[in-house]
Design a protein around this motif. Structure first.
Motif, PDB file in Angstrom:
ATOM      1  N   GLY A  46      39.805  -8.651 -43.945  1.00 35.99           N
ATOM      2  CA  GLY A  46      40.806  -7.909 -44.610  1.00 35.99           C
ATOM      3  C   GLY A  46      40.950  -7.439 -46.103  1.00 35.99           C
ATOM      4  N   ASP A  47      39.813  -7.996 -46.894  1.00 35.52           N
ATOM      5  CA  ASP A  47      39.712  -7.875 -48.098  1.00 35.52           C
ATOM      6  C   ASP A  47      39.126  -6.678 -48.672  1.00 35.52           C
ATOM      7  N   LEU A  48      38.474  -5.739 -47.554  1.00 35.27           N
ATOM      8  CA  LEU A  48      37.636  -4.509 -48.060  1.00 35.27           C
ATOM      9  C   LEU A  48      37.831  -3.773 -47.137  1.00 35.27           C
ATOM     10  N   ASP A  49      38.180  -2.441 -47.581  1.00 36.81           N
ATOM     11  CA  ASP A  49      38.253  -1.188 -46.628  1.00 36.81           C
ATOM     12  C   ASP A  49      36.932  -0.906 -45.958  1.00 36.81           C
ATOM     13  N   GLU A  50      36.937  -0.626 -44.664  1.00 36.77           N
ATOM     14  CA  GLU A  50      35.649  -0.577 -43.994  1.00 36.77           C
ATOM     15  C   GLU A  50      34.841   0.804 -44.452  1.00 36.77           C
ATOM     16  N   GLU A  51      35.587   1.952 -44.617  1.00 39.72           N
ATOM     17  CA  GLU A  51      34.947   3.083 -45.094  1.00 39.72           C
ATOM     18  C   GLU A  51      34.153   2.907 -46.550  1.00 39.72           C
ATOM     19  N   LEU A  52      34.855   2.171 -47.619  1.00 40.60           N
ATOM     20  CA  LEU A  52      34.265   1.809 -48.667  1.00 40.60           C
ATOM     21  C   LEU A  52      32.965   0.859 -48.493  1.00 40.60           C
ATOM     22  N   ALA A  53      33.086  -0.060 -47.715  1.00 39.31           N
ATOM     23  CA  ALA A  53      31.970  -1.064 -47.249  1.00 39.31           C
ATOM     24  C   ALA A  53      30.842  -0.395 -46.803  1.00 39.31           C
ATOM     25  N   ARG A  54      30.903   0.714 -45.979  1.00 38.47           N
ATOM     26  CA  ARG A  54      29.977   1.580 -45.664  1.00 38.47           C
ATOM     27  C   ARG A  54      29.355   2.281 -46.606  1.00 38.47           C
ATOM     28  N   ASP A  55      29.787   3.051 -47.468  1.00 39.95           N
ATOM     29  CA  ASP A  55      29.507   3.612 -48.720  1.00 39.95           C
ATOM     30  C   ASP A  55      28.759   2.629 -49.438  1.00 39.95           C
ATOM     31  N   LEU A  56      28.936   1.489 -49.631  1.00 42.82           N
ATOM     32  CA  LEU A  56      28.411   0.459 -50.458  1.00 42.82           C
ATOM     33  C   LEU A  56      27.010   0.016 -49.867  1.00 42.82           C
ATOM     34  N   ILE A  57      27.191  -0.108 -48.395  1.00 46.83           N
ATOM     35  CA  ILE A  57      25.744  -0.393 -47.777  1.00 46.83           C
ATOM     36  C   ILE A  57      24.883   0.427 -47.575  1.00 46.83           C
ATOM     37  N   GLU A  58      25.403   1.704 -47.856  1.00 40.82           N
ATOM     38  CA  GLU A  58      24.399   2.900 -48.171  1.00 40.82           C
ATOM     39  C   GLU A  58      23.749   2.887 -49.195  1.00 40.82           C
ATOM     40  N   GLU A  59      24.370   2.372 -50.313  1.00 37.32           N
ATOM     41  CA  GLU A  59      24.003   2.515 -51.512  1.00 37.32           C
ATOM     42  C   GLU A  59      22.791   1.273 -51.425  1.00 37.32           C
ATOM     43  N   ILE A  60      23.126   0.308 -50.732  1.00 31.55           N
ATOM     44  CA  ILE A  60      22.148  -0.856 -50.923  1.00 31.55           C
ATOM     45  C   ILE A  60      20.847  -0.490 -50.047  1.00 31.55           C
ATOM     46  N   ASP A  61      21.134   0.197 -48.779  1.00 24.89           N
ATOM     47  CA  ASP A  61      19.942   0.733 -48.149  1.00 24.89           C
ATOM     48  C   ASP A  61      18.884   1.553 -49.102  1.00 24.89           C
ATOM     49  N   VAL A  62      19.641   2.358 -49.781  1.00 21.55           N
ATOM     50  CA  VAL A  62      18.668   3.347 -50.665  1.00 21.55           C
ATOM     51  C   VAL A  62      18.070   2.414 -51.789  1.00 21.55           C
ATOM     52  N   ARG A  63      18.785   1.458 -52.199  1.00 25.71           N
ATOM     53  CA  ARG A  63      17.786   0.761 -53.241  1.00 25.71           C
ATOM     54  C   ARG A  63      16.866  -0.141 -52.532  1.00 25.71           C
ATOM     55  N   GLN A  64      17.259  -0.598 -51.476  1.00 20.51           N
ATOM     56  CA  GLN A  64      16.180  -1.311 -50.631  1.00 20.51           C
ATOM     57  C   GLN A  64      14.843  -0.300 -50.382  1.00 20.51           C
ATOM     58  N   ALA A  65      15.148   0.603 -49.887  1.00 14.47           N
ATOM     59  CA  ALA A  65      14.209   1.657 -49.692  1.00 14.47           C
ATOM     60  C   ALA A  65      13.379   1.712 -50.786  1.00 14.47           C
ATOM     61  N   ALA A  66      14.001   2.101 -52.034  1.00 15.26           N
ATOM     62  CA  ALA A  66      13.150   2.378 -53.127  1.00 15.26           C
ATOM     63  C   ALA A  66      12.335   1.104 -53.718  1.00 15.26           C
ATOM     64  N   ALA A  67      13.064  -0.158 -53.413  1.00  6.99           N
ATOM     65  CA  ALA A  67      12.063  -1.474 -53.914  1.00  6.99           C
ATOM     66  C   ALA A  67      11.235  -1.862 -53.008  1.00  6.99           C
ATOM     67  N   GLU A  68      11.364  -1.549 -51.643  1.00 10.69           N
ATOM     68  CA  GLU A  68      10.417  -1.888 -50.558  1.00 10.69           C
ATOM     69  C   GLU A  68       9.734  -1.048 -49.707  1.00 10.69           C
ATOM     70  N   PRO A  69       9.038   0.229 -50.332  1.00 12.01           N
ATOM     71  CA  PRO A  69       8.684   0.984 -49.483  1.00 12.01           C
ATOM     72  C   PRO A  69       7.387   0.747 -48.633  1.00 12.01           C
ATOM     73  N   GLY A  70       7.614   1.338 -47.400  1.00 14.74           N
ATOM     74  CA  GLY A  70       6.811   0.957 -46.357  1.00 14.74           C
ATOM     75  C   GLY A  70       6.886   1.854 -44.916  1.00 14.74           C
ATOM     76  N   PRO A  71       5.790   2.448 -44.550  1.00 11.45           N
ATOM     77  CA  PRO A  71       5.993   3.067 -43.281  1.00 11.45           C
ATOM     78  C   PRO A  71       6.417   2.364 -42.063  1.00 11.45           C
ATOM     79  N   ARG A  72       7.434   3.113 -41.342  1.00 11.66           N
ATOM     80  CA  ARG A  72       8.182   2.484 -40.102  1.00 11.66           C
ATOM     81  C   ARG A  72       7.990   3.630 -39.458  1.00 11.66           C
ATOM     82  N   HIS A  73       7.405   4.712 -39.398  1.00 11.76           N
ATOM     83  CA  HIS A  73       7.502   5.957 -38.570  1.00 11.76           C
ATOM     84  C   HIS A  73       6.559   5.833 -37.235  1.00 11.76           C
TER      85      HIS A  73
END
Length: 495
Positions: free
Chosen positions: A468-495
């Motif tokens: 209950g310390d963090l709003d769910e919508e805000l957490a999702r936004d921040l997780i999206e940013e983490i996802d993008v940073r990880q994709a930039a730092a760890e490029p790799g094909p999974r298609h």
């Protein structure tokens, strides 16, 4: 309607949307107006899809996508207004519009209540999609998202009950309640079961394309499976979307290598799906206008009845919102004056004080929020699909379809373009809301910086939401940013 016609419609919609957005105009409204005008061209063919196809192909993905962006915590916090709008008001509107229709078109007889069920559910998904841009406060968006996820199920249940009554079956109030309870319960179970299976399978695929394809198939599969056992396909889709999205984003038990790439891809794919379906729906509504009107034996009576029902539908939502929410506000004021209820609230607070932090109970919506929620009463594709599902053996079927189309067009032309100006005219003071969000974001970003590793950062955000310390919508936004940073730092094909 053949494949070439569908492609031409979508292609024209893309061009119209591009021009409308450059001029700051709502694209859907322009598509509806131009399509309605185009329907009167002499060479325009009649376009008609089977109602079952519309319900099975168009409605499930739109609902699934809307539920993806809905926060479960926001849904729970606003459960009371959501139930008021999505269940109580839909039931009241069905019978009220049924009485109005029986007066405006006496020839309909009992079919007037079928028409009432057809016209009852507003389509708030499009409004919510553009909510932040047109100035809707966060709570209003949460209420409208929640309403859009339950009102269709209520309306379709009422539609089947009223249709059974006029088509020679035996329908009772008790039977209707039992049927609604069955549809709701089994729909939840079916949606949960398919979501669990999807979560179990997707992390074993190891390929973003396959994982995204699996999720794209989910709304169609779960809808058809639920309908096959006479449950609510709509509720099943909503439950599946809630379960898959929340677990994939916030629950560490459902994270796996490469999941961030799938989430990034899914976000883009669903944006395209939403655009294609919304463009097609608006065009389809407009292009049917001339042909529906041409089928009427007494066009003047149908037009007059449509005008009456349009005014009634808009007025009933406004009155209903003020009545239901006003009653809620009155009960809260009376509870505040009652020593017994104050003591009960104090004991409840004492019992939960040692547990995880909980959101404070929200009060009734304000008068300005009531007005804005009351004005978001546009009808949409479900109204047209339900009208098309009326069997040919039911007398007055053509009139039901014509009124449904005209009322839908009327609400889109009157309410859709005025919601933004109304929100700005009401001048909601969202400064504190934005400031609180900003402060919470700063705390969440500091929490992320204290952890090393992308998975550890996401896990910390998920734990903060659960505590209950963090709003769910805000957490999702921040997780999206983490996802993008990880994709930039760890490029790799999974298609």
């Amino acid at each position: 309607m053949n494949g070439v016609q569908i492609l031409l419609i979508v292609g024209a919609g893309i061009a119209i949307t591009a021009v409308a957005r450059r001029r700051g105009v709502e694209p859907g409204l322009i598509v509806v107006v131009l399509a309605a005008a185009a329907s009167f061209l002499p060479w325009m063919p009649k376009l008609e899809l089977d109602s079952e196809l519309i319900l099975a192909i168009v409605v499930p993905p739109l609902l699934y996508s809307a539920a993806r962006v809905a926060a479960f915590t926001g849904f729970g916090a606003n459960l009371r207004p959501i139930v008021h709008l999505g269940v109580v008001l839909v039931v009241l509107t069905t019978f009220a519009l049924g009485f109005v229709a029986s007066w405006a078109l006496p020839s309909l007889g009992g079919v007037a209540f079928v028409l009432g069920a057809v016209l009852a559910p507003p389509d708030t998904i499009t409004t919510v999609t553009h909510g932040e841009r047109i100035g809707l406060p966060g709570r209003v968006r949460s209420i409208l998202i929640g309403e859009s996820l339950v009102n269709d199920a209520t309306a379709l249940t009422l539609f089947s009950i009223t249709l059974l009554a006029v088509d020679g079956g035996h329908a009772t109030i008790a039977g209707g309640i039992t049927q609604f309870a069955y549809k709701l319960t089994v729909g939840v179970l079916v949606g949960g079961a398919f979501a669990a299976a999807t979560l179990a399978v997707r992390k074993r695929l190891g390929n973003t394309t396959l994982e995204t394809t699996l999720v794209l198939l989910l709304p169609f599969t779960v809808y058809l499976a639920a309908e096959e056992v006479h449950a609510s396909g709509i509720i099943a889709v909503v439950v599946a979307s809630f379960t898959v999205t929340a677990n994939m984003t916030l629950d560490p038990a459902h994270r796996y290598p490469g999941a961030h790439l799938t989430r990034i891809q899914e976000k883009s794919v669903w944006a395209v799906v939403d655009f294609l379906l919304e463009t097609f729906v608006f065009a389809y509504i407009g292009l049917r206008l001339r042909f529906v009107l041409a089928e009427q034996e007494d066009l003047a009576a149908v037009l007059l009845a449509s005008g009456v029902l349009l005014v009634a539908a808009i007025a009933l939502r406004l009155v209903g919102v003020y009545a239901l929410f006003g009653r809620w506000a009155l009960s809260l004021r009376l509870a505040g004056r009652s020593p017994r209820k104050r003591e009960r609230a104090r004991r409840r607070e004492a019992r939960t004080s040692g547990r995880r932090r909980r959101r404070p109970r929200l009060g009734a919506p304000t008068a300005k929020e009531n007005l804005l929620v009351g004005w978001t009463g546009m009808r949409g594709i479900l109204t047209l699909a339900a009208a098309s599902a009326v069997p040919e053996s039911v007398p007055g079927r053509d009139a039901v379809q014509a009124v449904a189309l005209l009322v839908t067009l009327g609400t889109l032309l009157i309410q859709a373009p005025t919601i933004g100006p109304l929100a700005r005219a009401l001048d909601f003071d969202v400064r504190e809301e934005r400031a609180a969000t900003g402060r919470m974001r700063e705390r969440a970003e500091a929490l992320v910086r204290r952890h090393e590793g992308f998975d550890a950062q996401r896990q910390a955000l998920g734990a903060a939401v659960r505590d209950g310390d963090l709003d769910e919508e805000l957490a999702r936004d921040l997780i999206e940013e983490i996802d993008v940073r990880q994709a930039a730092a760890e490029p790799g094909p999974r298609h």
